[in-house]
Write a protein that holds these residues in place. Structure first.
Motif, PDB file in Angstrom:
ATOM      1  N   MET A 120      43.753  45.135  38.111  1.00 55.67           N
ATOM      2  CA  MET A 120      44.819  44.134  38.038  1.00 55.67           C
ATOM      3  C   MET A 120      46.002  44.646  37.217  1.00 55.67           C
ATOM      4  O   MET A 120      45.818  45.373  36.242  1.00 55.67           O
ATOM      5  N   LEU A 121      47.171  44.275  37.645  1.00 57.35           N
ATOM      6  CA  LEU A 121      48.394  44.602  36.902  1.00 57.35           C
ATOM      7  C   LEU A 121      48.949  43.297  36.329  1.00 57.35           C
ATOM      8  O   LEU A 121      49.123  42.323  37.062  1.00 57.35           O
ATOM      9  N   ARG A 122      49.204  43.302  35.035  1.00 55.56           N
ATOM     10  CA  ARG A 122      49.780  42.089  34.415  1.00 55.56           C
ATOM     11  C   ARG A 122      51.203  42.384  33.944  1.00 55.56           C
ATOM     12  O   ARG A 122      51.438  43.332  33.196  1.00 55.56           O
ATOM     13  N   VAL A 123      52.124  41.536  34.405  1.00 56.55           N
ATOM     14  CA  VAL A 123      53.548  41.738  34.102  1.00 56.55           C
ATOM     15  C   VAL A 123      54.058  40.575  33.253  1.00 56.55           C
ATOM     16  O   VAL A 123      53.841  39.411  33.595  1.00 56.55           O
ATOM     17  N   LEU A 124      54.739  40.901  32.155  1.00 54.56           N
ATOM     18  CA  LEU A 124      55.448  39.865  31.386  1.00 54.56           C
ATOM     19  C   LEU A 124      56.933  40.041  31.661  1.00 54.56           C
ATOM     20  O   LEU A 124      57.499  41.118  31.429  1.00 54.56           O
ATOM     21  N   PHE A 125      57.548  38.992  32.210  1.00 53.83           N
ATOM     22  CA  PHE A 125      58.990  39.026  32.487  1.00 53.83           C
ATOM     23  C   PHE A 125      59.673  37.992  31.604  1.00 53.83           C
ATOM     24  O   PHE A 125      59.390  36.796  31.692  1.00 53.83           O
ATOM     25  N   VAL A 126      60.584  38.452  30.750  1.00 53.71           N
ATOM     26  CA  VAL A 126      61.282  37.551  29.827  1.00 53.71           C
ATOM     27  C   VAL A 126      62.686  37.272  30.361  1.00 53.71           C
ATOM     28  O   VAL A 126      63.430  38.197  30.694  1.00 53.71           O
ATOM     29  N   GLY A 127      63.026  35.972  30.423  1.00 51.00           N
ATOM     30  CA  GLY A 127      64.323  35.566  30.994  1.00 51.00           C
ATOM     31  C   GLY A 127      65.491  35.860  30.075  1.00 51.00           C
ATOM     32  O   GLY A 127      65.311  36.119  28.874  1.00 51.00           O
ATOM     33  N   ASP A 128      66.644  35.781  30.640  1.00 50.91           N
ATOM     34  CA  ASP A 128      67.932  36.193  30.081  1.00 50.91           C
ATOM     35  C   ASP A 128      68.027  36.080  28.551  1.00 50.91           C
ATOM     36  O   ASP A 128      68.125  34.976  28.009  1.00 50.91           O
ATOM     37  N   ILE A 129      68.071  37.234  27.905  1.00 54.84           N
ATOM     38  CA  ILE A 129      68.207  37.285  26.444  1.00 54.84           C
ATOM     39  C   ILE A 129      69.679  37.029  26.115  1.00 54.84           C
ATOM     40  O   ILE A 129      70.549  37.807  26.507  1.00 54.84           O
ATOM     41  N   VAL A 130      69.957  35.929  25.389  1.00 54.31           N
ATOM     42  CA  VAL A 130      71.353  35.579  25.093  1.00 54.31           C
ATOM     43  C   VAL A 130      71.674  35.846  23.624  1.00 54.31           C
ATOM     44  O   VAL A 130      71.143  35.184  22.725  1.00 54.31           O
ATOM     45  N   GLY A 131      72.542  36.814  23.394  1.00 59.88           N
ATOM     46  CA  GLY A 131      73.090  37.093  22.067  1.00 59.88           C
ATOM     47  C   GLY A 131      72.041  37.413  21.007  1.00 59.88           C
ATOM     48  O   GLY A 131      70.885  37.718  21.293  1.00 59.88           O
ATOM     49  N   LYS A 132      72.521  37.340  19.768  1.00 61.01           N
ATOM     50  CA  LYS A 132      71.702  37.727  18.618  1.00 61.01           C
ATOM     51  C   LYS A 132      70.439  36.860  18.480  1.00 61.01           C
ATOM     52  O   LYS A 132      69.343  37.374  18.216  1.00 61.01           O
ATOM     53  N   GLN A 133      70.595  35.539  18.689  1.00 61.21           N
ATOM     54  CA  GLN A 133      69.435  34.653  18.543  1.00 61.21           C
ATOM     55  C   GLN A 133      68.373  34.968  19.597  1.00 61.21           C
ATOM     56  O   GLN A 133      67.181  34.886  19.329  1.00 61.21           O
ATOM     57  N   GLY A 134      68.816  35.310  20.781  1.00 62.12           N
ATOM     58  CA  GLY A 134      67.884  35.685  21.845  1.00 62.12           C
ATOM     59  C   GLY A 134      67.142  36.977  21.508  1.00 62.12           C
ATOM     60  O   GLY A 134      65.932  37.082  21.713  1.00 62.12           O
ATOM     61  N   ARG A 135      67.881  37.934  20.980  1.00 60.18           N
ATOM     62  CA  ARG A 135      67.257  39.220  20.612  1.00 60.18           C
ATOM     63  C   ARG A 135      66.228  39.002  19.499  1.00 60.18           C
ATOM     64  O   ARG A 135      65.142  39.581  19.498  1.00 60.18           O
TER      65      ARG A 135
END
Ligand code: FE2
Length: 257
Positions: A1-16
């Motif tokens: 099995m392959l497990r993928v984590l996809f994180v949605g749009d990182i917005v600016g400093k707070q997102g990072r």
């Protein structure tokens, strides 16, 4: 099995900051094989810089997808052709910078990650996402195919999924910054209309609330100020069976401040 984590749009400093804060816990909990993030809003809401690209790579990100703001920072032209783990929508102008497919080998399988954008309510697009992905799949054939469809309209995202669901194992929407609750498996494909953003929560899609209200109510042209409020974290985890090359599960993740 392959497990993928996809994180949605990182917005600016707070997102990072939210990404680095939550990753250790998510790594432990999900033990994923592949970490993909959308980074098109990571540099103050628009685009990405070399410094931020390096920051993501140091965090262990395997692939960074982009969107309509790919070329918002002039600096991007100086490093995009050398950024091995960054992909940009194939059907976005200018088409001749960077790449739109990233291929990795995991557990003996060739995994392709592809980036295209929708045409509806989207400026500077060239081909349809259908034609753009067909061309990428032809040029970069892989055992497992994962697509970030950076698009606004739910109708376009569903039509795209219906067209590719037998051929592609994972299609995730990005761009709207609002996570949809429609995650499901259609034929071979794990799908969600939009993963949602990782960025300032009590805001307007990551932007400063007062500024957006001024611009919408008073019709005054404003800067593009990103909210300093604490971030929501949005992602999906997808499991793909490597013996029959079919997606078997998709789970939504949303961590609010
Ligand atoms: Fe976008």
């Amino acid at each position: 099995m392959l497990r993928v984590l996809f994180v949605g749009d990182i917005v600016g400093k707070q997102g990072r900051k939210a990404l680095s804060k939550h990753l250790p816990f998510l790594t432990d909990k999900y033990n994923y094989d592949l970490l993909i993030i959308n980074g098109e809003n990571s540099a103050h809401g628009k685009g990405i810089t070399k410094k931020i690209y390096d920051y993501f790579i140091d965090l262990g990100v395997d692939c960074i997808t982009m969107g309509n703001h790919t070329f918002s920072k002039d600096n991007v032209f100086s490093f995009i052709d050398d950024a091995q783990k960054l992909i940009r929508p194939a059907n976005l102008e200018p088409e001749n910078y960077g790449k739109s497919a990233h291929i990795v080998e995991i557990k003996g399988k060739k995994i392709g990650i592809y980036n295209v954008c929708g045409n509806i309510f989207m400026e500077n697009t060239t081909k349809t996402p259908f034609e753009a992905l067909e061309k990428l799949l032809e040029k970069y054939p892989c055992d497992i195919k994962i697509v970030d469809l950076h698009a606004e309209a739910t109708s376009e995202k569903y039509a795209f999924m219906q067209y590719f669901k037998k051929e592609v194992q994972m299609i995730v929407g990005t761009h709207t910054h609002i996570q949809t609750a429609d995650e499901a498996i259609f034929d071979n494909c794990a799908f969600i209309c939009d993963v949602g953003m990782t960025g300032p929560y009590d805001s307007v899609l990551g932007r400063d609330t007062d500024e957006v209200l001024t611009s919408m109510i008073d019709k005054i042209k404003t800067k593009y100020t990103i909210s300093t409020k604490e971030a929501i974290f949005s992602a999906v985890v997808v499991d793909i069976d490597l013996s029959d090359l079919k997606a078997i599960n998709i789970e939504r993740i949303q961590i609010r401040p």
